[in-house]
Design a protein around this motif. Structure first.
Motif, PDB file in Angstrom:
ATOM      1  N   ARG A  13       0.277  -1.068  -0.117  1.00  0.00           N
ATOM      2  CA  ARG A  13       0.211   0.195  -0.211  1.00  0.00           C
ATOM      3  C   ARG A  13       1.167   1.018   0.357  1.00  0.00           C
ATOM      4  NH1 ARG A  13      -3.901  -2.561   4.317  1.00  0.00           N
ATOM      5  NH2 ARG A  13      -5.106  -4.043   3.019  1.00  0.00           N
ATOM      6  N   ALA A  14       2.019   1.010   0.623  1.00  0.00           N
ATOM      7  CA  ALA A  14       2.916   2.382   0.666  1.00  0.00           C
ATOM      8  C   ALA A  14       3.326   2.592  -0.583  1.00  0.00           C
ATOM      9  CB  ALA A  14       4.027   2.751   2.000  1.00  0.00           C
ATOM     10  N   LEU A  15       3.997   1.773  -1.734  1.00  0.00           N
ATOM     11  CA  LEU A  15       4.394   1.728  -2.746  1.00  0.00           C
ATOM     12  C   LEU A  15       2.977   2.100  -3.906  1.00  0.00           C
ATOM     13  CD1 LEU A  15       6.602   0.935  -4.523  1.00  0.00           C
ATOM     14  CD2 LEU A  15       6.285  -1.628  -5.112  1.00  0.00           C
ATOM     15  N   VAL A  16       1.838   1.501  -4.279  1.00  0.00           N
ATOM     16  CA  VAL A  16       1.385   2.488  -4.301  1.00  0.00           C
ATOM     17  C   VAL A  16       0.967   3.646  -4.282  1.00  0.00           C
ATOM     18  CG1 VAL A  16      -1.301   2.284  -5.087  1.00  0.00           C
ATOM     19  CG2 VAL A  16      -0.034  -0.228  -4.719  1.00  0.00           C
ATOM     20  N   GLY A  17       0.926   4.046  -2.675  1.00  0.00           N
ATOM     21  CA  GLY A  17       0.699   5.212  -2.462  1.00  0.00           C
ATOM     22  C   GLY A  17       1.844   6.422  -2.743  1.00  0.00           C
ATOM     23  N   GLN A  18       3.039   6.119  -3.205  1.00  0.00           N
ATOM     24  CA  GLN A  18       4.547   6.678  -3.601  1.00  0.00           C
ATOM     25  C   GLN A  18       4.480   6.629  -5.322  1.00  0.00           C
ATOM     26  OE1 GLN A  18       6.287   7.905  -1.794  1.00  0.00           O
ATOM     27  NE2 GLN A  18       5.264   7.324   0.650  1.00  0.00           N
ATOM     28  N   VAL A  19       3.491   5.778  -5.657  1.00  0.00           N
ATOM     29  CA  VAL A  19       4.076   6.224  -7.348  1.00  0.00           C
ATOM     30  C   VAL A  19       3.028   7.246  -7.670  1.00  0.00           C
ATOM     31  CG1 VAL A  19       2.947   5.350  -9.723  1.00  0.00           C
ATOM     32  CG2 VAL A  19       3.392   3.916  -7.718  1.00  0.00           C
ATOM     33  N   GLU A  20       2.276   7.634  -7.357  1.00  0.00           N
ATOM     34  CA  GLU A  20       2.221   9.183  -8.033  1.00  0.00           C
ATOM     35  C   GLU A  20       3.013  10.038  -8.139  1.00  0.00           C
ATOM     36  OE1 GLU A  20      -1.192  10.134  -6.741  1.00  0.00           O
ATOM     37  OE2 GLU A  20      -3.295   9.070  -7.245  1.00  0.00           O
ATOM     38  N   LYS A  21       4.190   9.654  -6.979  1.00  0.00           N
ATOM     39  CA  LYS A  21       4.696  10.779  -6.612  1.00  0.00           C
ATOM     40  C   LYS A  21       6.786  10.589  -7.628  1.00  0.00           C
ATOM     41  CE  LYS A  21       3.635  11.573  -2.000  1.00  0.00           C
ATOM     42  NZ  LYS A  21       4.022  11.721  -0.351  1.00  0.00           N
ATOM     43  N   LEU A  22       6.786   9.840  -8.596  1.00  0.00           N
ATOM     44  CA  LEU A  22       7.384   9.361  -8.903  1.00  0.00           C
ATOM     45  C   LEU A  22       7.409  10.097 -10.735  1.00  0.00           C
ATOM     46  CD1 LEU A  22       7.235   5.342  -8.389  1.00  0.00           C
ATOM     47  CD2 LEU A  22       8.457   6.704  -7.640  1.00  0.00           C
ATOM     48  N   PRO A  32       8.300  10.352 -14.566  1.00  0.00           N
ATOM     49  CA  PRO A  32       7.688   9.501 -15.643  1.00  0.00           C
ATOM     50  C   PRO A  32       9.018   8.850 -16.118  1.00  0.00           C
ATOM     51  CG  PRO A  32       7.477  12.179 -16.644  1.00  0.00           C
ATOM     52  CD  PRO A  32       7.737  11.878 -14.922  1.00  0.00           C
ATOM     53  N   GLY A  33      10.554   8.646 -16.030  1.00  0.00           N
ATOM     54  CA  GLY A  33      11.575   8.462 -16.135  1.00  0.00           C
ATOM     55  C   GLY A  33      11.705   7.363 -15.098  1.00  0.00           C
ATOM     56  N   GLN A  34      10.629   7.762 -13.658  1.00  0.00           N
ATOM     57  CA  GLN A  34      10.535   5.977 -12.745  1.00  0.00           C
ATOM     58  C   GLN A  34      10.101   5.744 -12.876  1.00  0.00           C
ATOM     59  OE1 GLN A  34      10.862   9.345  -9.372  1.00  0.00           O
ATOM     60  NE2 GLN A  34      12.813   9.121  -8.933  1.00  0.00           N
ATOM     61  N   ILE A  35       8.586   5.954 -13.470  1.00  0.00           N
ATOM     62  CA  ILE A  35       7.625   4.563 -13.897  1.00  0.00           C
ATOM     63  C   ILE A  35       7.951   4.402 -14.622  1.00  0.00           C
ATOM     64  CG2 ILE A  35       5.485   4.589 -14.881  1.00  0.00           C
ATOM     65  CD1 ILE A  35       4.943   7.396 -13.208  1.00  0.00           C
ATOM     66  N   GLU A  36       8.768   4.875 -15.616  1.00  0.00           N
ATOM     67  CA  GLU A  36       9.135   3.366 -17.056  1.00  0.00           C
ATOM     68  C   GLU A  36       9.948   2.400 -16.365  1.00  0.00           C
ATOM     69  OE1 GLU A  36       8.506   3.280 -19.843  1.00  0.00           O
ATOM     70  OE2 GLU A  36       6.615   4.428 -19.760  1.00  0.00           O
TER      71      GLU A  36
END
Length: 340
Positions: A15-24, A26-30
């Motif tokens: 859940r903590a990881l999912v909550g941090q996704v929006e703060k990443l 675009p390169g980090q998301i890739e």
């Protein structure tokens, strides 16, 4: 209790990881997507390997049923120790993929082979970030392990015809060796195919011994046979069809001598289609259009590979049939169950 706490901690971490996704960024998301895809790929291959050990409890070394868990391999696959011979093994032991260091990549290769548009060795190697030689070697390994895909029994309304593939000696050194040393190496029996494209050398029309026949048999229940045969002689066609076609079948073919002789030999109900006379369907039901449609799909399938060497043609025929019958998981399981 510790297992429950670990599971709860894992859920909290997720859940903590999912909550941090929006703060990443675009390169980090890739990067995150790439890591997730690689992990999923590895887990799929590992699950298929471990499923084999659940089905087969025997030791691959001595066939003893008793075993005990003995840690995990570097790839995370469960290892066992035999209670009989005391040797260790895993789901890969004794299979053709026993020594592959990247079963996840191999699983991706199978997924691409079974897909609607399989890539060439170079394109797939670039996508999987490996070499084209590895892709080629793995493809041949997979096709040899999958085994025969053609059916061997046909009944009801049976269609038969053949298509042809141009003989290919891709990878052969016979022309260059002849030019380098004509005394030691005889002149090849034909020129390279590209020499006919400039128009200076005319290619004879029609079939020749450089056109490799591929026998195709289908019935209305969906059974398929697609195999290379040596030639189009009457005896060859008779030997290929005799063990497969039921004696009460309705046999549909063109007016080739081999088919006429086969139908007369076993006194089959034989519907002969004469395409030259514009005869494509008899009585609204008897035709060979199903077989011809399969030929068209095979031509479209093999065209991107630019004429594989004739010695590999049986494997490409097997590959074509496997794409319509197997998924990536089923293909991987067949590879795992193939003897080394």
């Amino acid at each position: 209790m510790p297992t429950t706490q670990t599971a709860q901690l894992d859920q909290h971490a997720f859940r903590a990881l999912v909550g941090q996704v929006e703060k990443l960024t675009p390169g980090q998301i890739e990067n995150l997507l790439g890591v997730a895809y690689q992990t999923r790929r590895r887990f799929e291959a590992t699950a298929a390997i471990e499923a084999r050990t659940e089905q087969e409890h025997k030791c691959p070394h001595c066939s003893t049923v008793g075993r005990q868990r003995w840690g995990r391999t570097r790839l995370g696959i469960q290892r066992y120790r035999c209670l009989g011979c005391q040797k260790t093994f895993s789901g890969r032991t004794g299979t053709v993929v026993a020594h592959l260091h990247r079963p996840g990549l191999f699983f991706d290769l199978l997924r691409n082979m079974i897909s609607d548009r399989p890539l060439s060795c170079r394109k797939l190697a670039a996508e999987l970030k490996t070499t084209k030689d590895t892709i080629w070697r793995w493809r041949i390994l997979a096709l040899e392990a999958i085994g025969q895909m053609s059916d061997t029994a046909f009944a009801g309304i049976v269609e038969a015809d053949e298509t042809h593939q141009r003989e290919s000696r891709k990878g052969s050194r016979e022309w260059s060796r002849h030019r380098a040393d004509p005394m030691s190496h005889a002149e090849p029996p034909r020129l390279q195919w590209y020499r006919y494209k400039n128009g200076r050398i005319k290619m004879k029309r029609g079939l020749s011994r450089w056109q490799i026949p591929v026998m195709t048999v289908m019935d209305r229940s969906g059974s398929r046979y697609l195999e290379q045969i040596p030639d189009r002689k009457v005896a060859t066609i008779d030997a290929a069809l005799t063990p497969m076609i039921a004696r009460d079948a309705i046999f549909c073919s063109d007016s080739g001598a081999g088919y006429l002789r086969f139908g007369a030999k076993y006194q089959l109900v034989h519907r002969v289609l004469v395409a030259i006379a514009g005869q494509h369907v008899i009585d609204g039901a008897y035709h060979i259009q199903t077989v011809n449609s399969l030929h068209g799909r095979f031509s479209a399938f093999i065209r991107p590979f630019c004429g594989p060497a004739t010695k590999y043609l049986p494997l490409f025929l097997r590959w074509f049939l496997a794409r319509n019958r197997l998924g990536a998981t089923e293909a991987f399981e067949k590879v795992l169950h193939a003897p080394n």
